[in-house]
Structure formats: structure tokens, C-alpha cells
Design a protein around this motif. Structure first.
Motif: not given
Ligand code: SF4
Ligand code: SF4
Length: 335
Positions: A179-189
Motif C-alpha cells: 500500500g505504501e509503495k503503491n503496488i497492487g496487492f492480490i490476495c491468493m489462497k
């Protein structure tokens, strides 16, 4: 449906996407039906991989005529420039499209990442594809916190996919850093590879984390879609009863459990390792002893057939003591 911006990709994605692994269990027409239902419900994110056998092909068929309504993410395991260029070309053919929204490096180890980044490595292929417009954004998927931490500092990484769920919070700090680096986080599993039975609770737990851009439960039917949607769209905070259930699930599963990813295969003597652990779960946790025994009895190779070669353990991304766990399963089943 709530939409979020997927980090620096700028893509607007639905909070819930569709994980493409279970598509392997259905057929092309079933996939088409599911894709049209996703469209009606506003789900616009689809995740697949070169490695999911027919998943890309079925999706290509199912998305014919509606491809532009979706963000398609796929992944390849190529480490060299040539191999990754072949992966991208095959994905484009399978998906029947002239661009892929997000192409991801599929679960590289630290050593594989070195090769990807080296001259002549796979990153060059994805950078060239990005220049050519056939790939729009580049991401990485991993099961390792070490690779995750390293990926956060790689300037070309636009998205990171990692497991996160009720029993796997080892990535929490790193997810916050996305979030701080503006990278999209995709939650798997989200269901810990099927180890968590209560899908609604699992989805509600994850949507409480604002750092998760998109969750991708695997889905193969409209019934699963409806169930997951209802949970994701439920705005109520977690009740005391739900919090108690979460604690009970954590206590029941602990940390050493199989996520059914299948990376340990092939077993030297043909044991279907994740299936053994799944059936053992039914035997010990869910009170389905007779059913579990019935299924286990038909397996051609039993847990007790393990010769202890250790090949599977070197491939398990969770570093599970598979040999020891199989001994326990053999004890539980009596063979
Ligand atoms: S250690 Fe056992 S389960 Fe693992 S690959 Fe060898 S024989 Fe198969
Ligand atoms: S034993 Fe490890 S590699 Fe094999 S399916 Fe389970 S979690 Fe995956």
C-alpha cells in the motif's frame, strides 16, 4: 460491487476477482457461462496461468466477445528471455486476445529471480512485450516472504500476489508495504488452499483488510460465485461469534498444514500427497471418517508407501515436513 485501483497499474478492479485454477475441473461452455455471470455481477478481474493446463484456453473461449470488459492476469514460469517470450505468445493465443493486462512471474525462488533479472533473463521479454503493447503491466506471485520482500524494491513490479487468509498472516507487514509503495496487492489462497471450510467467513475476514486490493477465490460454478459475492459485499463488522470461529480455525489448523498447491508433485512412488492430507483433514477435523476411509482405500499409493527420498519436501513452498506428516497420516488411516 466495490472497485479499487490496483496500485500503480491504475486499473480499476472489483474487490473480488475470479481465480482460474478450478476452471480446469469444468469445460469450455461451463467457463463461458461463468464469465457471463461474472460480467453481470460486476466482477472484472480474472487470474489464470500458463501452468493451469486448460484454464487459459477455456477462458479464451469463454471471454470471446466480452474480453474488453475484464482485466486478465496470467503468469508464466519462463526464466530466460526466449522462454518467457514463448510463454507470452502462447498465453495470447490461448486467451484469444492481442493484449494481456497483467503478466506475472509465477512463483520464482530467489535463485530463479536472479536468472529472471540477469542479462538475457525473462524480465527482458516482459519489458519488450510491454513496449509492444501485448503486455500492459508486470507483476510477480510468490509463496515466500523472502521473495516478497525483495519484490517490493524492484522498480518494475506493479503487482504482488501472495497467500493471505485466516491462518496465514505471515505477509501482513509486507502487504501493508505494498500500500505504501503503491503496488497492487492480490490476495491468493483466501481459503488456505481449501483447508478453511467456511468460505463466507474467510472472505469476510480478508475484506476487512484495506491493504488487499483484490481477492481471487477459485471458482468453477455460479453457486460459488454467489456465495463469495454475498460475503464480500456484506458490510457488517465481524461479530463476536465470527471472531471466536476464526480463533477455533486457527487453533485447529496451526501452521503446518497442506495448502494443496501441488508443487510437491510428482512423488517418487506416486503418492497423491495433497489428497492424502485432505482426506486426513476430513478424518480428523470434520468428522467424516467413513467417507475419508472410503476414498483413501481406493488410492493406489498410500502414505505408508513413502520411501523417504525427500524430493517432495525440496519442492514444497511451505517447507512442510511431508515425510513426517505422511507417517502421521499412515498412522491415522492404519496403512
Ligand atoms: S519423500 Fe515420500 S512422499 Fe516425498 S517424494 Fe519421496 S516417496 Fe514421495
Ligand atoms: S505438501 Fe506442500 S507442496 Fe505439496 S500440496 Fe501441500 S503445501 Fe503444496
Amino acid at each position: 460491487m466495490e472497485y479499487r485501483t490496483l496500485g500503480k497499474t491504475g486499473l480499476k478492479v472489483s474487490r473480488m476477482g475470479c481465480g482460474g485454477i478450478p476452471i480446469q475441473r469444468i469445460d469450455a461452455d461451463g467457463t463461458k457461462m461463468l464469465m457471463h455471470r461474472l460480467l453481470e455481477k460486476g466482477v472484472n478481474y480474472i487470474d489464470t496461468a500458463r501452468g493451469y493446463t486448460v484454464s487459459e484456453e477455456y477462458l479464451g473461449y469463454g471471454l470471446t466477445g466480452i474480453r474488453d470488459k475484464f482485466v486478465i492476469a496470467t503468469k508464466g514460469r519462463g526464466l530466460t528471455k526466449d522462454d518467457m517470450a514463448k510463454d507470452v505468445a502462447q498465453s495470447l493465443r490461448n486467451l484469444r486476445t492481442d493484449y494481456i493486462d497483467i503478466y506475472q512471474f509465477h512463483d520464482p525462488s530467489m535463485e530463479s529471480l536472479d536468472r529472471i533479472l540477469a542479462p538475457g533473463g525473462a524480465l527482458e521479454a516482459l519489458m519488450e512485450a510491454k513496449e509492444a503493447g501485448t503486455v500492459r503491466h508486470i507483476g510477480i506471485t510468490t509463496h515466500s516472504t523472502e521473495v516478497f520482500r525483495r519484490a517490493l524494491d524492484l522498480p518494475w513490479v506493479e503487482t504482488i500476489m501472495f497467500p493471505y487468509n485466516i491462518v496465514e498472516s505471515q505477509g501482513s507487514e509486507l502487504i501493508r508495504a505494498c500500500g505504501e509503495k503503491n503496488i497492487g496487492f492480490i490476495c491468493m489462497k483466501p481459503l488456505a488452499g481449501g483447508a478453511i471450510e467456511d468460505a463466507a467467513l474467510a472472505m469476510r475476514y480478508i475484506t476487512r483488510n484495506p491493504d488487499v486490493s483484490v481477492i481471487i477465490p477459485g471458482m468453477a460454478s455460479t453457486a460459488e460465485l454467489e456465495q463469495n459475492l454475498a460475503a464480500v459485499e456484506d458490510p457488517a463488522p465481524l461479530s463476536d461469534q465470527e471472531l471466536e470461529k476464526i480463533e477455533a480455525i486457527r487453533a485447529g489448523l496451526g501452521t503446518q498444514f497442506c495448502r494443496r498447491c501441488g508443487y510437491c508433485a510428482p512423488c517418487t512412488v506416486g503418492i497423491a500427497i495433497p489428497q492424502v492430507f485432505t482426506l486426513e483433514g476430513y478424518l480428523s477435523r470434520y468428522g467424516l471418517a467413513q467417507w475419508a476411509h472410503g476414498r483413501y482405500d481406493t488410492m493406489p499409493a498410500k502414505a505408508s508407501d513413502c520411501i523417504g527420498c525427500g524430493q517432495c519436501e525440496s519442492r514444497c513452498p511451505y517447507h512442510l515436513p511431508i515425510r513426517q506428516m505422511l507417517k502421521k497420516a499412515a498412522g491415522s488411516f492404519g496403512v
